[in-house]
Motif scaffolding. Structure first.
Motif, short mmCIF file in Angstrom:
data_model
loop_
_atom_site.label_atom_id
_atom_site.label_comp_id
_atom_site.label_asym_id
_atom_site.label_seq_id
_atom_site.Cartn_x
_atom_site.Cartn_y
_atom_site.Cartn_z
N UNK A 314 6.22 -13.33 20.76
CA UNK A 314 7.32 -13.91 21.53
C UNK A 314 8.55 -13.01 21.48
N UNK A 315 8.81 -12.40 20.31
CA UNK A 315 9.95 -11.49 20.19
C UNK A 315 9.74 -10.25 21.04
N UNK A 316 8.49 -9.77 21.14
CA UNK A 316 8.21 -8.63 22.01
C UNK A 316 8.47 -8.98 23.48
N UNK A 317 8.06 -10.20 23.89
CA UNK A 317 8.36 -10.63 25.24
C UNK A 317 9.87 -10.70 25.47
N UNK A 318 10.59 -11.17 24.46
CA UNK A 318 12.04 -11.24 24.58
C UNK A 318 12.64 -9.84 24.72
N UNK A 319 12.11 -8.87 23.99
CA UNK A 319 12.60 -7.49 24.11
C UNK A 319 12.39 -6.97 25.53
N UNK A 320 11.24 -7.34 26.12
CA UNK A 320 11.00 -6.94 27.50
C UNK A 320 12.03 -7.57 28.42
N UNK A 321 12.35 -8.84 28.20
CA UNK A 321 13.37 -9.51 29.00
C UNK A 321 14.72 -8.83 28.85
N UNK A 331 16.61 -15.54 25.45
CA UNK A 331 17.10 -16.57 24.54
C UNK A 331 16.03 -17.63 24.30
N UNK A 332 15.38 -18.07 25.37
CA UNK A 332 14.35 -19.10 25.25
C UNK A 332 13.21 -18.64 24.35
N UNK A 333 12.75 -17.42 24.56
CA UNK A 333 11.63 -16.91 23.76
C UNK A 333 12.02 -16.70 22.31
N UNK A 334 13.23 -16.21 22.08
CA UNK A 334 13.67 -15.99 20.70
C UNK A 334 13.85 -17.30 19.95
N UNK A 335 14.31 -18.32 20.64
CA UNK A 335 14.43 -19.63 19.99
C UNK A 335 13.05 -20.15 19.58
N UNK A 336 12.07 -19.93 20.43
CA UNK A 336 10.70 -20.34 20.08
C UNK A 336 10.18 -19.55 18.89
N UNK A 337 10.47 -18.25 18.87
CA UNK A 337 10.03 -17.43 17.74
C UNK A 337 10.67 -17.90 16.44
N UNK A 338 11.96 -18.22 16.50
CA UNK A 338 12.67 -18.68 15.30
C UNK A 338 12.14 -20.02 14.83
N UNK A 339 11.77 -20.89 15.77
CA UNK A 339 11.23 -22.19 15.38
C UNK A 339 9.92 -22.05 14.62
N UNK A 340 9.17 -20.97 14.89
CA UNK A 340 7.90 -20.74 14.22
C UNK A 340 8.06 -19.97 12.91
N UNK A 341 9.09 -19.11 12.82
CA UNK A 341 9.29 -18.34 11.60
C UNK A 341 10.79 -18.12 11.38
N UNK A 342 11.50 -19.16 10.92
CA UNK A 342 12.96 -19.07 10.80
C UNK A 342 13.46 -18.08 9.76
#
Length: 398
Positions: A314-321, A331-342
Motif C-alpha cells: 500500500x505504501x508503494x502504491x502511495x509513492x506512485x500516487x 493519503x488514503x493508502x497511507x492511512x490504510x497502511x498505518x492501520x495495518x502496521x502503526x
C-alpha cells in the motif's frame, strides 16, 4: 487424547519464516491502470537489481544437526531441579521458570540467531525455534509429553531490501492427562491468544526442517546466498513437503538470476500449498517479469487480494500516487497502511510529508506526533522529534 481444559504457559515460541518478493508491479495487468507506466519502470529496476548468477556447483554441504540433543550437564541440572517434582503440571511450570525467568537461568530472546537446544542453553539466548527446541528436549527428559506445534497467526510483513519476510509461528504443546498446556516464548504472541488459534502438532522432523530453513533465511539476509541455498536444500531433504521452503529457495534463485530454477521451485511449492499467498505472489511476479502473462493472469485475482493486505505494498502504491501528484489518493493508502502496521515509522513520515505537500502543516505535525507515539525504540522516537523540531521551527518562521 480428549482435552478437557486447555492450560496456558507464557513461555517463548518458534519462528518459521518465509520470503515474499517485493511486489513491484500492478496486479491489474488486464485493465488500463493509470499507474501502469510507473510499475513497468519498477519492474525494470527490479530486474536490473538482480545479483550476478551464482555458480550453483559451489553450494556447500550442510552437516546433519540434532536440534534436541542435550549434554550431561543439562541432564544433571534437570535431575536435581525438575524431575523430583511430582505433578506433571507443576513440573512443566518449574521447567519454564528455571530456563527462562530472570531470577533463574534467564535465557533471553534474540530473534537474530537460530540455535540447537544445547547451543541455546550454552549461550543463554536464542530465537523462537531455539527456545522451543530446548524446552521440548528438556521437557521430554523429565518425563513430559511435549511436541512442536504449528500455529496459524495473523499475517505480518517485515521489510528487507529485496523481499519481505512473512513470519510464521510454532510453539510447544505439553500434554498432561485431561489438559494441554500451550507454551509460548516471547511477547510477540501470548499463550492466552494462541491457544485459540488454529494449530497442529508437527513431527520432530518437520521442526528440524524449520531449523534449517531459518538458518537459510539468516544467510539470505546476510547475502550469503550459497549458504542460504544449502540450508534450504537441506530443509527440503529433511521434509520435502514444506511448500514455503520451496518458495524461499525460489526467492534466492531469482535474486541471483536463476529464473528457471526459481520458477521450478515456486511451482513445486504451489503443488504442495496451493493457497499459500506468499508463493502465489512470488510466482506471479516471476511470470509477469518473464513475459508469461497468461500464467500471471491466472494468479492475478489472488495477488490483488494478498497485496491489499500488505502495508508495504500500500505504501508503494502511495509513492506512485505522490509521484503523479495524486496526494489525496496517497493519503488514503497511507492511512490504510498505518492501520495495518502503526509501528512502521516510514508510513508516518511519508503521510506527514503528503500533508505538508497539501499545505496542511497542522496535520503534518500531528502525524509526526502519532508516529512518535507508536515508535518502538528510542532511535525512531528521536527521528520523529528531529522532524517535529524542524517543522515547528518552520511554522514559527525561525
Amino acid at each position: 487424547m480428549k482435552i478437557k481444559n486447555p492450560l496456558r504457559l507464557a513461555i517463548p515460541a518458534l519462528l518459521a519464516a518465509q520470503a515474499t518478493l517485493v511486489f513491484a508491479n500492478s496486479p491489474y495487468t488486464a485493465t488500463a491502470d493509470p499507474l501502469q507506466p510507473y510499475y513497468q519502470q519498477l519492474v525494470t529496476q527490479s530486474l536490473e537489481k538482480q545479483q550476478g548468477r551464482l555458480d550453483l556447483s559451489k553450494v556447500p554441504d550442510v552437516a546433519d544437526v540434532d536440534i534436541l540433543a542435550i549434554n550431561q550437564e543439562i541432564k544433571d541440572f534437570l535431575d536435581q531441579q525438575v524431575r523430583p517434582i511430582p505433578g506433571l503440571r507443576e513440573r512443566a511450570f518449574m521447567l519454564h521458570n528455571l530456563l527462562f525467568r530472570p531470577y533463574y537461568l534467564g535465557i533471553t530472546y534474540d530473534d537474530s540467531q537460530t540455535y540447537t537446544a544445547q547451543e541455546t542453553f550454552d549461550k543463554g539466548a536464542g530465537n523462537c525455534i531455539s527456545h522451543a527446541s530446548l524446552f521440548v528436549a528438556a521437557a521430554r527428559y523429565v518425563g513430559l509429553k511435549a511436541k512442536f506445534q504449528v500455529v496459524e497467526v495473523p499475517r505480518d510483513w517485515v521489510q528487507s531490501e529485496d523481499y519481505y519476510i512473512v513470519p510464521g509461528h510454532i510453539n510447544v504443546a505439553v500434554y498432561i492427562p485431561g489438559n494441554k498446556i500451550t507454551v509460548e516464548f516471547s511477547d510477540v504472541y501470548l499463550a492466552q491468544h494462541t491457544q485459540f488459534f488454529k494449530s497442529k502438532a508437527v513431527s520432530d522432523t518437520r521442526a528440524l526442517a524449520e531449523y534449517y530453513n531459518n538458518r537459510g533465511m539468516e544467510a539470505m539476509q546476510l547475502k550469503d546466498y550459497l549458504s542460504a541455498i544449502a540450508y534450504m536444500q537441506k530443509s527440503l531433504k529433511t521434509h520435502r513437503n514444506s511448500g514455503f521452503v520451496w518458495s524461499n529457495l525460489g526467492v534466492v534463485y531469482k535474486i541471483n538470476g536463476h529464473m528457471a530454477e526459481a520458477q521450478q521451485a515456486y511451482e513445486r511449492g504451489l503443488k504442495l500449498d496451493k493457497q499459500n499467498l506468499s508463493i502465489i505472489n512470488n510466482a506471479y511476479i516471476l511470470y509477469y517479469q518473464t513475459g508469461q502473462l497468461d500464467k500471471a493472469q491466472s494468479l492475478a485475482a489472488k495477488v490483488e487480494s494478498y497485496s491489499k493486505k500488505n502495508p508495504y505494498y500500500l505504501a508503494k502504491l502511495a509513492s506512485a500516487d505522490i509521484n503523479l501528484h495524486n496526494y489525496k489518493q496517497a493519503v488514503t493508502k497511507l492511512k490504510r497502511a498505518i492501520s495495518k502496521k502503526p509501528e512502521e515509522p516510514a508510513f508516518h513520515f511519508t503521510l506527514s510529508h503528503v500533508y505538508y505537500l497539501l499545505g496542511n502543516q497542522d496535520l503534518a505535525v500531528r502525524q509526526l506526533q502519532i508516529g512518535q507515539k507508536n515508535a518502538i525504540n528510542n532511535e525512531d522516537q528521536q527521528r520523529f522529534q528531529h522532524k517535529l523540531n524542524l517543522l515547528q521551527h518552520y511554522q514559527a518562521g525561525l
